[in-house]
Design an enzyme around this catalytic site. Structure first.
Site, PDB file in Angstrom:
ATOM      1  N   HIS A 114       0.817  -1.213   0.000  1.00 38.53           N
ATOM      2  CA  HIS A 114       0.000   0.000   0.000  1.00 38.53           C
ATOM      3  C   HIS A 114       0.854   1.268   0.000  1.00 38.53           C
ATOM      4  O   HIS A 114       0.386   2.342  -0.358  1.00 38.53           O
ATOM      5  CB  HIS A 114      -0.982  -0.001   1.178  1.00 38.53           C
ATOM      6  CG  HIS A 114      -0.350   0.191   2.520  1.00 38.53           C
ATOM      7  ND1 HIS A 114      -0.103  -0.848   3.396  1.00 38.53           N
ATOM      8  CD2 HIS A 114       0.084   1.307   3.150  1.00 38.53           C
ATOM      9  CE1 HIS A 114       0.445  -0.384   4.500  1.00 38.53           C
ATOM     10  NE2 HIS A 114       0.573   0.937   4.376  1.00 38.53           N
TER      11      HIS A 114
ATOM     12  N   ASP B 287       0.261  -7.801   1.765  1.00 33.27           N
ATOM     13  CA  ASP B 287       0.531  -6.377   1.644  1.00 33.27           C
ATOM     14  C   ASP B 287       2.040  -6.137   1.661  1.00 33.27           C
ATOM     15  O   ASP B 287       2.594  -5.540   2.585  1.00 33.27           O
ATOM     16  CB  ASP B 287      -0.154  -5.626   2.787  1.00 33.27           C
ATOM     17  CG  ASP B 287      -0.039  -4.113   2.643  1.00 33.27           C
ATOM     18  OD1 ASP B 287       0.327  -3.650   1.544  1.00 33.27           O
ATOM     19  OD2 ASP B 287      -0.296  -3.406   3.630  1.00 33.27           O
TER      20      ASP B 287
ATOM     21  N   GLY C 241       2.721   6.492   9.357  1.00 34.04           N
ATOM     22  CA  GLY C 241       4.013   6.757   8.744  1.00 34.04           C
ATOM     23  C   GLY C 241       4.964   5.586   8.872  1.00 34.04           C
ATOM     24  O   GLY C 241       6.043   5.581   8.300  1.00 34.04           O
ATOM     25  N   ASN C 242       4.592   4.545   9.634  1.00 35.78           N
ATOM     26  CA  ASN C 242       5.481   3.403   9.869  1.00 35.78           C
ATOM     27  C   ASN C 242       5.314   2.250   8.890  1.00 35.78           C
ATOM     28  O   ASN C 242       6.002   1.239   9.034  1.00 35.78           O
ATOM     29  CB  ASN C 242       5.263   2.850  11.285  1.00 35.78           C
ATOM     30  CG  ASN C 242       5.871   3.713  12.356  1.00 35.78           C
ATOM     31  OD1 ASN C 242       5.179   4.485  12.999  1.00 35.78           O
ATOM     32  ND2 ASN C 242       7.171   3.615  12.528  1.00 35.78           N
ATOM     33  N   SER C 243       4.412   2.344   7.948  1.00 39.52           N
ATOM     34  CA  SER C 243       4.160   1.211   7.058  1.00 39.52           C
ATOM     35  C   SER C 243       5.431   0.724   6.383  1.00 39.52           C
ATOM     36  O   SER C 243       6.186   1.497   5.806  1.00 39.52           O
ATOM     37  CB  SER C 243       3.147   1.594   5.984  1.00 39.52           C
ATOM     38  OG  SER C 243       1.853   1.549   6.488  1.00 39.52           O
TER      39      SER C 243
ATOM     40  N   LEU D 286      -6.161 -22.134  -6.055  1.00 40.61           N
ATOM     41  CA  LEU D 286      -7.197 -23.130  -6.310  1.00 40.61           C
ATOM     42  C   LEU D 286      -8.321 -22.524  -7.122  1.00 40.61           C
ATOM     43  O   LEU D 286      -8.863 -23.161  -8.019  1.00 40.61           O
ATOM     44  CB  LEU D 286      -7.705 -23.672  -4.970  1.00 40.61           C
ATOM     45  CG  LEU D 286      -8.777 -24.754  -4.998  1.00 40.61           C
ATOM     46  CD1 LEU D 286      -8.285 -25.985  -5.758  1.00 40.61           C
ATOM     47  CD2 LEU D 286      -9.170 -25.132  -3.574  1.00 40.61           C
ATOM     48  N   GLY D 287      -8.688 -21.306  -6.785  1.00 42.91           N
ATOM     49  CA  GLY D 287      -9.706 -20.610  -7.564  1.00 42.91           C
ATOM     50  C   GLY D 287     -11.111 -20.718  -6.996  1.00 42.91           C
ATOM     51  O   GLY D 287     -12.081 -20.840  -7.749  1.00 42.91           O
ATOM     52  N   VAL D 288     -11.227 -20.651  -5.665  1.00 40.63           N
ATOM     53  CA  VAL D 288     -12.552 -20.666  -5.038  1.00 40.63           C
ATOM     54  C   VAL D 288     -12.710 -19.439  -4.153  1.00 40.63           C
ATOM     55  O   VAL D 288     -11.742 -18.875  -3.650  1.00 40.63           O
ATOM     56  CB  VAL D 288     -12.774 -21.931  -4.181  1.00 40.63           C
ATOM     57  CG1 VAL D 288     -12.687 -23.183  -5.025  1.00 40.63           C
ATOM     58  CG2 VAL D 288     -11.794 -21.998  -3.017  1.00 40.63           C
TER      59      VAL D 288
END
Length: 416
Positions: free
Chosen positions: A150, A181, A261-263, A315-317
């Site tokens: 982000h 993330d 500010g710490n991300s 897997l696609g579920v």
């Protein structure tokens, strides 16, 4: 309320605190400075969020991304902390005054020499401005940097890394993790000091930790201490502005002070090893912060080094983890597993078209009970179990379908 935090940096920290961390030898961080509006993102969580291969149920809260810090060992040895700045071409406006009637003779005769003037904003080109800020840390001597996704998820932005010696390097965004993330940047510089990555699987509740970050975007290289307050936390963040929501699973909870500010900043153990990436806090709480386990970043780095990109099996579920409430609501015979359900929108099918799940014959309403003999529950979500496997690997699922348990073999594909 959970919030992501990003913000800018300033003054370096003196060495008094880090004397308590004797083995921090080469810890480098980046601080992504994306300024201009420097607005914290607030995401309100719904009671239940259903996501691709990545789901959990949580209570309402709000999230925010966080900033970086530098550490020093001894009195003078600054460990390579850097700031990351995102800049973008933004329009420049100037105020001008114009006659709303132009040179119309009809109106001019009424005003004579005192013609009306009204203010108007007119664009006078563009200029580069800082538009956001965050944190990160250097993991290779040739300039690989780990931060939060982000922090660098700004369309059209350019990124600059600023070292603790105020050296600036243009940064290339190598890859953004499609699931976690996390993101990887690269600067064109060799011989850099690096952090040592620890093993987040060995973290224990109650152990001491150190969070480093650019508190509030003003206090660069802020060090805070605390303990691991919890493990394997799951936070659901609904999307905004038409974007898909996000789930952070398996997060480390800490009471070490983490501020906007710490991300992307590091969470360290007392050996000076990075064990997590500071990512979010609960707004309005007293020191409830969350970090992504460093082993997830290690996986991304291995993927970058081997394949040049971050890739995941899938897997696609779309599913929701079953508990007693879901069992009663859906009239199920089991109180665990992953119930395959479609989302609320037309673009959120239960089974992704062309996915391994579709090829294997899975359908909405099926409950996946086990993957390779491991029970699917809140301690071992389906997404977490799938992510431990390899692309192209065939796994065995135990599935409850129409009231009957059966075994299905599925070959996992690369997540699109």
């Amino acid at each position: 309320m959970f919030n992501f935090l990003k913000t800018p940096i300033s003054n370096p920290l003196k060495s008094s605190f880090v004397k308590n961390i004797p083995q921090i030898v080469a810890v480098s961080f980046i601080t992504a400075f994306l300024t201009a509006s420097l607005t914290s993102y607030l995401f309100r969580q719904s009671d239940r969020v259903i996501l691709n291969d990545n789901n959990s149920i949580e209570q309402n809260n709000e999230f925010i991304p966080v900033p970086p810090v530098a550490t020093q060992k001894g009195s003078d040895s600054v460990v390579g902390v850097v700031d990351k700045v995102a800049t973008k071409d933004l329009p420049v406006f100037e105020q001008e005054f114009i006659n709303p009637f132009g040179n119309d003779d009809f109106f001019s005769q009424f005003f004579g020499p005192f013609q009306p003037q009204i203010p108007q904003q007119e664009q006078k080109g563009t200029e580069k401005r800082e538009v956001a800020g965050g944190t990160g840390f250097i993991v290779s001597s040739d300039g690989l940097i780990v931060t939060n996704r982000h922090v660098v998820d700004i369309e059209g932005a350019e990124y600059t890394v600023i070292t603790n010696k105020n050296e600036r390097y243009s940064a290339q965004l190598l890859a953004k993790d499609p699931v976690e993330d996390l993101a990887i940047l690269k600067i064109n510089k060799t011989g850099l000091p690096t952090v040592e990555l620890g093993n987040s699987d060995e973290i224990k509740v109650g152990q001491s930790v150190v969070a480093i970050g650019n508190a509030l975007g003003e206090f660069q290289n802020t060090v805070s201490v605390g303990v691991v307050a919890g493990l394997n936390r799951t936070i659901n963040i609904p999307g905004q502005n038409g974007q898909r929501g996000e789930t952070i699973a398996g997060a480390i909870q800490t009471d070490a002070a983490i501020n906007p500010g710490n991300s992307g900043g590091p969470l360290l153990n007392l050996k000076g090893e990075v064990i997590g990436i500071n990512t979010a806090i609960v707004v309005g709480s007293q020191n409830i912060g969350f970090a992504i386990p460093v082993n997830k970043a290690r996986r991304d780095l291995n993927s970058i080094n081997s394949a040049g990109k971050i890739s995941y099996p899938y897997l696609g579920v779309r599913y929701v983890l079953v508990n007693e409430d879901i069992q009663k609501e859906q009239n199920l015979t089991v109180s665990y597993g992953a119930l395959i359900l479609k989302g609320t929108g037309s673009q959120d099918p239960a089974i992704m078209p062309g996915s391994p799940a579709e090829s294997a014959g899975l359908k909405e309403g099926d409950v996946i009970l086990e993957l390779n003999g491991q029970k699917v529950d809140f301690d071992n979500s389906l997404a977490a179990l799938v992510q431990k496997r390899q692309i192209g690997e065939t796994v065995t699922l135990k599935v409850l379908s129409d009231g009957i348990e059966k075994t299905i073999n599925v070959t996992l594909a690369e997540r699109p």
